[in-house]
Every structure is written in structure tokens, then in C-alpha cells.
Design a protein around this motif. Structure first.
Motif, PDB file in Angstrom:
ATOM      1  N   GLY A  74       1.091  24.759  77.170  1.00  0.00           N
ATOM      2  CA  GLY A  74       0.886  24.013  78.399  1.00  0.00           C
ATOM      3  C   GLY A  74       2.142  23.778  79.205  1.00  0.00           C
ATOM      4  O   GLY A  74       3.170  24.435  79.017  1.00  0.00           O
ATOM      5  N   SER A  75       2.038  22.816  80.112  1.00  0.00           N
ATOM      6  CA  SER A  75       3.110  22.485  81.043  1.00  0.00           C
ATOM      7  C   SER A  75       3.127  20.971  81.234  1.00  0.00           C
ATOM      8  O   SER A  75       2.071  20.353  81.398  1.00  0.00           O
ATOM      9  CB  SER A  75       2.858  23.192  82.376  1.00  0.00           C
ATOM     10  N   PHE A  76       4.318  20.388  81.210  1.00  0.00           N
ATOM     11  CA  PHE A  76       4.478  18.948  81.292  1.00  0.00           C
ATOM     12  C   PHE A  76       5.587  18.579  82.264  1.00  0.00           C
ATOM     13  O   PHE A  76       6.642  19.224  82.278  1.00  0.00           O
ATOM     14  CB  PHE A  76       4.866  18.372  79.922  1.00  0.00           C
ATOM     15  N   GLU A  77       5.356  17.532  83.053  1.00  0.00           N
ATOM     16  CA  GLU A  77       6.446  16.911  83.801  1.00  0.00           C
ATOM     17  C   GLU A  77       7.013  15.845  82.870  1.00  0.00           C
ATOM     18  O   GLU A  77       6.298  14.901  82.496  1.00  0.00           O
ATOM     19  CB  GLU A  77       5.951  16.277  85.091  1.00  0.00           C
ATOM     20  N   VAL A  78       8.260  16.014  82.492  1.00  0.00           N
ATOM     21  CA  VAL A  78       8.892  15.114  81.516  1.00  0.00           C
ATOM     22  C   VAL A  78       9.880  14.214  82.242  1.00  0.00           C
ATOM     23  O   VAL A  78      10.723  14.691  83.007  1.00  0.00           O
ATOM     24  CB  VAL A  78       9.622  15.921  80.413  1.00  0.00           C
ATOM     25  N   ASP A  80      15.846  11.085  85.044  1.00  0.00           N
ATOM     26  CA  ASP A  80      15.632  12.504  85.334  1.00  0.00           C
ATOM     27  C   ASP A  80      14.176  12.906  85.093  1.00  0.00           C
ATOM     28  O   ASP A  80      13.503  12.350  84.230  1.00  0.00           O
ATOM     29  CB  ASP A  80      16.529  13.376  84.445  1.00  0.00           C
ATOM     30  N   LYS A  81      13.730  13.910  85.879  1.00  0.00           N
ATOM     31  CA  LYS A  81      12.408  14.507  85.685  1.00  0.00           C
ATOM     32  C   LYS A  81      12.572  16.017  85.755  1.00  0.00           C
ATOM     33  O   LYS A  81      13.357  16.530  86.546  1.00  0.00           O
ATOM     34  CB  LYS A  81      11.435  14.091  86.790  1.00  0.00           C
ATOM     35  N   LYS A  82      11.795  16.709  84.908  1.00  0.00           N
ATOM     36  CA  LYS A  82      11.833  18.163  84.911  1.00  0.00           C
ATOM     37  C   LYS A  82      10.498  18.681  84.383  1.00  0.00           C
ATOM     38  O   LYS A  82       9.900  18.076  83.501  1.00  0.00           O
ATOM     39  CB  LYS A  82      12.973  18.677  84.027  1.00  0.00           C
ATOM     40  N   ILE A  83      10.049  19.799  84.920  1.00  0.00           N
ATOM     41  CA  ILE A  83       8.854  20.446  84.408  1.00  0.00           C
ATOM     42  C   ILE A  83       9.257  21.365  83.266  1.00  0.00           C
ATOM     43  O   ILE A  83      10.141  22.212  83.422  1.00  0.00           O
ATOM     44  CB  ILE A  83       8.114  21.215  85.515  1.00  0.00           C
ATOM     45  N   LEU A  84       8.618  21.156  82.109  1.00  0.00           N
ATOM     46  CA  LEU A  84       8.863  21.977  80.930  1.00  0.00           C
ATOM     47  C   LEU A  84       7.582  22.721  80.575  1.00  0.00           C
ATOM     48  O   LEU A  84       6.482  22.185  80.704  1.00  0.00           O
ATOM     49  CB  LEU A  84       9.324  21.127  79.753  1.00  0.00           C
ATOM     50  N   ASN A  85       7.751  23.958  80.132  1.00  0.00           N
ATOM     51  CA  ASN A  85       6.642  24.844  79.811  1.00  0.00           C
ATOM     52  C   ASN A  85       6.740  25.305  78.361  1.00  0.00           C
ATOM     53  O   ASN A  85       7.719  25.024  77.672  1.00  0.00           O
ATOM     54  CB  ASN A  85       6.660  26.053  80.750  1.00  0.00           C
ATOM     55  N   GLU A  86       5.724  26.047  77.939  1.00  0.00           N
ATOM     56  CA  GLU A  86       5.669  26.563  76.577  1.00  0.00           C
ATOM     57  C   GLU A  86       7.010  27.137  76.150  1.00  0.00           C
ATOM     58  O   GLU A  86       7.617  27.929  76.873  1.00  0.00           O
ATOM     59  CB  GLU A  86       4.584  27.642  76.475  1.00  0.00           C
ATOM     60  N   GLY A  87       7.495  26.705  74.992  1.00  0.00           N
ATOM     61  CA  GLY A  87       8.765  27.173  74.449  1.00  0.00           C
ATOM     62  C   GLY A  87       9.938  26.266  74.772  1.00  0.00           C
ATOM     63  O   GLY A  87      11.001  26.398  74.170  1.00  0.00           O
ATOM     64  N   ASP A  88       9.762  25.323  75.704  1.00  0.00           N
ATOM     65  CA  ASP A  88      10.841  24.405  76.078  1.00  0.00           C
ATOM     66  C   ASP A  88      10.865  23.198  75.144  1.00  0.00           C
ATOM     67  O   ASP A  88       9.906  22.937  74.408  1.00  0.00           O
ATOM     68  CB  ASP A  88      10.670  23.932  77.521  1.00  0.00           C
ATOM     69  N   VAL A  89      11.964  22.451  75.202  1.00  0.00           N
ATOM     70  CA  VAL A  89      12.186  21.311  74.307  1.00  0.00           C
ATOM     71  C   VAL A  89      12.776  20.161  75.103  1.00  0.00           C
ATOM     72  O   VAL A  89      13.541  20.376  76.043  1.00  0.00           O
ATOM     73  CB  VAL A  89      13.170  21.709  73.176  1.00  0.00           C
ATOM     74  N   PHE A  90      12.426  18.936  74.702  1.00  0.00           N
ATOM     75  CA  PHE A  90      13.183  17.792  75.215  1.00  0.00           C
ATOM     76  C   PHE A  90      13.617  16.911  74.051  1.00  0.00           C
ATOM     77  O   PHE A  90      13.008  16.914  72.987  1.00  0.00           O
ATOM     78  CB  PHE A  90      12.425  17.009  76.291  1.00  0.00           C
ATOM     79  N   PHE A  91      14.714  16.198  74.277  1.00  0.00           N
ATOM     80  CA  PHE A  91      15.312  15.320  73.274  1.00  0.00           C
ATOM     81  C   PHE A  91      15.389  13.919  73.853  1.00  0.00           C
ATOM     82  O   PHE A  91      15.959  13.720  74.928  1.00  0.00           O
ATOM     83  CB  PHE A  91      16.703  15.817  72.886  1.00  0.00           C
ATOM     84  N   LEU A 106       0.536  18.750  83.062  1.00  0.00           N
ATOM     85  CA  LEU A 106       0.158  19.502  84.258  1.00  0.00           C
ATOM     86  C   LEU A 106      -0.853  20.601  83.953  1.00  0.00           C
ATOM     87  O   LEU A 106      -1.593  21.036  84.832  1.00  0.00           O
ATOM     88  CB  LEU A 106       1.403  20.107  84.908  1.00  0.00           C
ATOM     89  N   GLU A 107      -0.842  21.060  82.719  1.00  0.00           N
ATOM     90  CA  GLU A 107      -1.750  22.109  82.243  1.00  0.00           C
ATOM     91  C   GLU A 107      -2.022  21.783  80.784  1.00  0.00           C
ATOM     92  O   GLU A 107      -1.079  21.553  80.027  1.00  0.00           O
ATOM     93  CB  GLU A 107      -1.037  23.461  82.364  1.00  0.00           C
ATOM     94  N   ALA A 108      -3.292  21.720  80.380  1.00  0.00           N
ATOM     95  CA  ALA A 108      -3.638  21.312  79.013  1.00  0.00           C
ATOM     96  C   ALA A 108      -2.594  21.806  78.028  1.00  0.00           C
ATOM     97  O   ALA A 108      -2.201  22.976  78.077  1.00  0.00           O
ATOM     98  CB  ALA A 108      -5.019  21.821  78.636  1.00  0.00           C
ATOM     99  N   GLY A 109      -2.130  20.918  77.165  1.00  0.00           N
ATOM    100  CA  GLY A 109      -1.004  21.308  76.332  1.00  0.00           C
ATOM    101  C   GLY A 109      -0.920  20.619  74.994  1.00  0.00           C
ATOM    102  O   GLY A 109      -1.705  19.732  74.659  1.00  0.00           O
ATOM    103  N   LEU A 110       0.099  21.042  74.248  1.00  0.00           N
ATOM    104  CA  LEU A 110       0.359  20.551  72.903  1.00  0.00           C
ATOM    105  C   LEU A 110       1.858  20.369  72.727  1.00  0.00           C
ATOM    106  O   LEU A 110       2.638  21.294  72.987  1.00  0.00           O
ATOM    107  CB  LEU A 110      -0.167  21.556  71.869  1.00  0.00           C
ATOM    108  N   LEU A 111       2.238  19.170  72.303  1.00  0.00           N
ATOM    109  CA  LEU A 111       3.627  18.889  71.957  1.00  0.00           C
ATOM    110  C   LEU A 111       3.741  18.755  70.443  1.00  0.00           C
ATOM    111  O   LEU A 111       2.854  18.197  69.792  1.00  0.00           O
ATOM    112  CB  LEU A 111       4.106  17.578  72.592  1.00  0.00           C
TER     113      LEU A 111
END
Length: 116
Positions: free
Chosen positions: A66-70, A75-86, A98-103
Motif C-alpha cells: 500500500g501507500s501511506f502519508e506518514v 514532517d510528512k512524507k508519502i511512503l510506498n511498498e518497500g519504504d520504512v519509517f523510524f 492512501l491505498e489499502a496497506g499493511l505495515l
């Protein structure tokens, strides 16, 4: 199987763990934990929100689908499949799906509050 039974398991099958419905299009599975670590799957429907929050735990989250606004602090950023946040300890963070997803979330130490 109750997720509290997982603390001593080393080989875990996804199918053995039930989803916990958190409401508003979000559900989670506590996959594994011990004293310092916890791994949790969190599934989001499109437009579901992981409300802005903070906690003393360190958190790393892998976008498995999926896709997430984190939001992280200011700060804000759009992260997609394969991305990471800490999320460092006590930093406010949250997501909008933003798009059905899984974290895949990893916490250190494990989240006692999730086990109650």
C-alpha cells in the motif's frame, strides 16, 4: 490461539494468529514478542487513520503493502511498498492510508499495552 501464548514461540504461522479489530478500518496481529522486541502486523483499509500519538518505545515500520502519508514530528512524507519509517522515543507520529496497506511494526521494548 491467544497472542499471549506466543512469547515463547520461535516458529510462528500467520494462520495461527487471529486479527484484532481496532475499528475504523484498522486491525492488527501481534506476531511475536519477548522482553526487548515485538513484531506486529497492522492492516489498513483505504483512508483509515493511525492517529497521531507518541510512546517511549522505539518503533520501526516497514510498508509491506500500500501507500501511506506518514507524519513524523513536523514532517510528512508519502511512503510506498518497500519504504520504512523510524519513530524515536516520544516523537509524535501517525499515518493516513492512501491505498489499502499493511505495515510491519517492530517495537523495542515490546508494547505491554498491546498485551492487555
Amino acid at each position: 490461539m491467544n497472542f499471549k501464548d506466543l512469547s515463547n514461540k520461535a516458529l510462528i504461522s500467520d494462520s495461527d494468529i487471529d486479527w484484532e479489530d481496532l475499528g475504523a478500518g484498522v486491525k492488527r496481529k501481534i506476531m511475536a514478542y519477548d522482553n526487548p522486541l515485538m513484531l506486529v502486523k497492522v492492516e489498513f483499509e483505504k483512508d483509515a487513520i493511525g492517529t497521531i500519538h507518541n510512546h517511549p518505545h522505539l518503533q520501526m515500520s516497514y510498508v509491506a503493502k500500500g501507500s501511506f502519508e506518514v507524519s513524523m514530528g513536523d514532517d510528512k512524507k508519502i511512503l510506498n511498498e518497500g519504504d520504512v519509517f523510524f519513530a524515536p522515543s516520544n516523537v509524535f507520529h501517525g499515518v493516513v492510508c492512501l491505498e489499502a496497506g499493511l505495515l510491519i511494526d517492530i517495537f523495542n521494548p515490546h508494547r505491554e499495552d498491546f498485551l492487555k
